[in-house]
Design a protein around this motif. Structure first.
Motif, PDB file in Angstrom:
ATOM      1  N   UNK A 261       0.830  -1.206   0.000  1.00  0.00           N
ATOM      2  CA  UNK A 261       0.000   0.000   0.000  1.00  0.00           C
ATOM      3  C   UNK A 261       0.867   1.260   0.000  1.00  0.00           C
ATOM      4  N   UNK A 262       1.993   1.205   0.710  1.00  0.00           N
ATOM      5  CA  UNK A 262       2.883   2.368   0.783  1.00  0.00           C
ATOM      6  C   UNK A 262       3.526   2.681  -0.564  1.00  0.00           C
ATOM      7  N   UNK A 263       3.701   1.671  -1.429  1.00  0.00           N
ATOM      8  CA  UNK A 263       4.291   1.925  -2.746  1.00  0.00           C
ATOM      9  C   UNK A 263       3.405   2.852  -3.572  1.00  0.00           C
ATOM     10  N   UNK A 264       2.094   2.735  -3.379  1.00  0.00           N
ATOM     11  CA  UNK A 264       1.169   3.664  -4.024  1.00  0.00           C
ATOM     12  C   UNK A 264       1.366   5.067  -3.458  1.00  0.00           C
ATOM     13  N   UNK A 265       1.539   5.164  -2.148  1.00  0.00           N
ATOM     14  CA  UNK A 265       1.719   6.460  -1.515  1.00  0.00           C
ATOM     15  C   UNK A 265       2.974   7.175  -1.967  1.00  0.00           C
ATOM     16  N   UNK A 266       4.057   6.431  -2.175  1.00  0.00           N
ATOM     17  CA  UNK A 266       5.303   7.038  -2.648  1.00  0.00           C
ATOM     18  C   UNK A 266       5.080   7.696  -4.007  1.00  0.00           C
ATOM     19  N   UNK A 267       4.400   6.971  -4.903  1.00  0.00           N
ATOM     20  CA  UNK A 267       4.109   7.543  -6.210  1.00  0.00           C
ATOM     21  C   UNK A 267       3.163   8.723  -6.125  1.00  0.00           C
ATOM     22  N   UNK A 268       2.181   8.623  -5.222  1.00  0.00           N
ATOM     23  CA  UNK A 268       1.203   9.704  -5.047  1.00  0.00           C
ATOM     24  C   UNK A 268       1.919  10.996  -4.654  1.00  0.00           C
ATOM     25  N   UNK A 296      -6.239   3.343 -13.828  1.00  0.00           N
ATOM     26  CA  UNK A 296      -6.911   2.045 -13.974  1.00  0.00           C
ATOM     27  C   UNK A 296      -6.014   0.903 -13.498  1.00  0.00           C
ATOM     28  N   UNK A 297      -4.684   1.129 -13.556  1.00  0.00           N
ATOM     29  CA  UNK A 297      -3.744   0.097 -13.115  1.00  0.00           C
ATOM     30  C   UNK A 297      -3.881  -0.229 -11.623  1.00  0.00           C
ATOM     31  N   UNK A 298      -4.323   0.748 -10.847  1.00  0.00           N
ATOM     32  CA  UNK A 298      -4.301   0.594  -9.385  1.00  0.00           C
ATOM     33  C   UNK A 298      -5.148  -0.584  -8.911  1.00  0.00           C
ATOM     34  N   UNK A 299      -6.456  -0.633  -9.213  1.00  0.00           N
ATOM     35  CA  UNK A 299      -7.232  -1.784  -8.736  1.00  0.00           C
ATOM     36  C   UNK A 299      -6.876  -3.082  -9.451  1.00  0.00           C
ATOM     37  N   UNK A 300      -6.561  -2.986 -10.755  1.00  0.00           N
ATOM     38  CA  UNK A 300      -6.290  -4.205 -11.521  1.00  0.00           C
ATOM     39  C   UNK A 300      -4.994  -4.883 -11.095  1.00  0.00           C
ATOM     40  N   UNK A 301      -3.987  -4.093 -10.710  1.00  0.00           N
ATOM     41  CA  UNK A 301      -2.684  -4.679 -10.388  1.00  0.00           C
ATOM     42  C   UNK A 301      -2.742  -5.557  -9.141  1.00  0.00           C
ATOM     43  N   UNK A 308       4.909  -9.730  -5.820  1.00  0.00           N
ATOM     44  CA  UNK A 308       4.877  -8.545  -4.957  1.00  0.00           C
ATOM     45  C   UNK A 308       5.691  -7.387  -5.539  1.00  0.00           C
ATOM     46  N   UNK A 309       6.940  -7.614  -6.010  1.00  0.00           N
ATOM     47  CA  UNK A 309       7.700  -6.499  -6.590  1.00  0.00           C
ATOM     48  C   UNK A 309       6.995  -5.878  -7.803  1.00  0.00           C
ATOM     49  N   UNK A 310       6.423  -6.731  -8.686  1.00  0.00           N
ATOM     50  CA  UNK A 310       5.731  -6.206  -9.859  1.00  0.00           C
ATOM     51  C   UNK A 310       4.468  -5.449  -9.444  1.00  0.00           C
ATOM     52  N   UNK A 311       3.756  -5.978  -8.462  1.00  0.00           N
ATOM     53  CA  UNK A 311       2.553  -5.300  -7.967  1.00  0.00           C
ATOM     54  C   UNK A 311       2.899  -3.907  -7.432  1.00  0.00           C
ATOM     55  N   UNK A 312       3.980  -3.831  -6.669  1.00  0.00           N
ATOM     56  CA  UNK A 312       4.394  -2.543  -6.106  1.00  0.00           C
ATOM     57  C   UNK A 312       4.818  -1.568  -7.201  1.00  0.00           C
ATOM     58  N   UNK A 313       5.487  -2.082  -8.225  1.00  0.00           N
ATOM     59  CA  UNK A 313       5.899  -1.229  -9.347  1.00  0.00           C
ATOM     60  C   UNK A 313       4.686  -0.672 -10.080  1.00  0.00           C
ATOM     61  N   UNK A 314       3.700  -1.541 -10.352  1.00  0.00           N
ATOM     62  CA  UNK A 314       2.503  -1.105 -11.067  1.00  0.00           C
ATOM     63  C   UNK A 314       1.675  -0.125 -10.223  1.00  0.00           C
ATOM     64  N   UNK A 315       1.634  -0.335  -8.914  1.00  0.00           N
ATOM     65  CA  UNK A 315       0.933   0.611  -8.045  1.00  0.00           C
ATOM     66  C   UNK A 315       1.629   1.961  -8.050  1.00  0.00           C
ATOM     67  N   UNK A 316       2.954   1.944  -8.061  1.00  0.00           N
ATOM     68  CA  UNK A 316       3.721   3.185  -8.125  1.00  0.00           C
ATOM     69  C   UNK A 316       3.393   3.940  -9.411  1.00  0.00           C
ATOM     70  N   UNK A 317       3.390   3.219 -10.541  1.00  0.00           N
ATOM     71  CA  UNK A 317       3.071   3.841 -11.831  1.00  0.00           C
ATOM     72  C   UNK A 317       1.619   4.305 -11.855  1.00  0.00           C
TER      73      UNK A 317
END
Length: 418
Positions: A261-268, A296-301, A308-317
């Motif tokens: 969840x924090x990986x999304x926050x870093x990108x935000x 759209x990537x956020x919920x789908x990823x 886990x690493x790919x999920x965090x990368x996609x959430x960041x993007x």
């Protein structure tokens, strides 16, 4: 010479409000990250999770404008601000004492009441005290970056860490400490702004009666109302149901979930500034479309990716979708309407967005999650993101650098200037 010092009053205010707004979102989102533990302890279902998010959004949407109106009437804005910080810190602490869903729900309603006025109050004081060239940066930094840093990065990591080491009750008890510190600094360092500044800034707006139908005549305004409601649906579904989905459906540990969840926050925190800044050159419309697509990537990823690493990368993007959130919420509405309509334009966009995306969306999605599975709200979020992305193509460009070529100007661009 005095204004050239870094520790100017303007910078002090930015720093204090950065922590104040950040702590608001830290508390608002705390229950989402702790719900996997709370649900086991209190025996709660997904419908109740949705109701906890919806209750806060409902009272927040009402108390925000009402509290802003009251703050304009009180003599000491800083005293009101300090009291509100103390109150929401105390309400946050009380979450740790909750033993039933009803008590939690009542506390969420109370939190929305005391937190709602803080955002318009801090932003209005800062707008009055900011220098002209810094106003946009100051408002964006205290609102977007603090929201991302505290609500989406620190909250999941710190709260889940505390709850794992001790329990979720302790995590809530400790939230009183920053509240006490912030209220002290607000009383000591913040000055009550000169009322004349407020009246000068708003004299154009208050000189005419503004009606909702006048605001909605502008295509960008009603488009922003719809787009913001949809992107709020994406964001709230992810923030409310995402942590529980990752733990209960994906089988992640609470600690791993917090870092995802924090990986999304870093990108935000990064894209919340970067996308609007780039839109000054590229234009609001293309920036909104690109940002909307990435959202759209956020919920789908988190549904379709297991690594886990790919999920965090996609959430960041995907967090670059924060750009369309900010632009549909305030930037495009303000630039699309005459000055006397701008306050109502932004208020209407946020109010409707909070009602549909923050209030109705969690309630409906919580019920759908109980019937069809915890992944359902994330599918709804992805569908809302697709619709929001498509609607951005119907925006009229508003970026000052691009508006120089309006349709009328485009037709006459080859006419020689005498």
């Amino acid at each position: 010479m005095k204004n050239k010092k870094f520790w100017s009053y303007e910078n002090k205010l930015v720093l204090i409000f950065f922590f104040t707004v950040g702590f608001v979102f830290f508390d608002r989102l705390a229950i989402n990250y702790l719900f996997p533990m709370i649900s086991v302890d209190l025996g709660l279902n997904y419908t109740q999770l949705g109701l906890l998010g919806a209750g806060l959004a409902l009272t927040w949407s009402v108390s925000g404008p009402l509290g802003g109106f009251i703050s304009d009437k009180v003599k000491s804005k800083k005293a009101m601000l300090a009291v509100l910080v103390l109150l929401f810190s105390f309400v946050s602490l009380m979450h740790g004492l909750a033993q039933t869903f009803i008590m939690l729900f009542v506390l969420r309603l109370l939190m929305g009441i005391v937190e709602g006025p803080l955002i318009p109050q801090t932003q209005s004081i800062l707008a009055m005290e900011s220098s002209e060239r810094r106003r946009g940066f100051n408002l964006g930094f205290t609102m977007n970056t603090s929201n991302a840093l505290f609500g989406s990065i620190l909250a999941p990591v710190l709260l889940v860490g505390l709850a794992t080491k001790f329990d979720w009750h302790i995590a809530f008890y400790l939230t009183i400490i920053p509240g006490l510190i912030l209220s002290f600094f607000i009383l000591k360092q913040v000055k009550n702004p000169d009322p004349a500044k407020f009246h000068f800034m708003h004299e154009t707006k208050s000189s005419e009666k503004v009606k909702i139908k006048d605001v909605l005549k502008h295509r960008n305004i009603w488009l922003s109302v719809i787009v913001f409601s949809l992107v709020m649906t994406v964001l709230m579904a992810f923030q409310i149901f995402g942590p529980t989905y990752l733990v209960q459906a994906k089988g992640l540990s609470d600690t791993t979930m917090s870092f995802v969840m924090a990986s999304f926050g870093v990108g935000y925190a990064i894209f919340g500034f970067l996308i609007p800044t780039l839109s000054e050159r590229t234009g609001r419309k293309p920036a909104s479309s690109l940002s909307g697509l990435l959202l759209i990537l956020v919920p789908l990823s988190i549904v379709f990716v297991d690594s886990i690493p790919l999920m965090m990368l996609l959430l960041f993007i995907g967090s670059a979708g924060s750009g369309v959130i900010g632009m549909s919420m305030s930037v495009i509405p303000v630039e699309s309407a005459p000055l006397q309509y701008s306050g109502l334009a932004v208020g209407l966009t946020i109010g409707v967005g909070e009602f549909f995306g923050g209030f109705l969306n969690p309630m409906i999605n919580g019920r759908l999650a109980d019937i069809y599975g915890i992944q359902t709200p994330l599918y709804v979020a992805a569908a809302a993101g697709v619709i929001a992305f498509l609607l951005t193509f119907f925006y009229k460009e508003t970026a000052p650098a691009k508006v120089q070529l309006t349709p009328e100007q485009e037709a006459n661009k080859n006419v020689p200037v005498v």
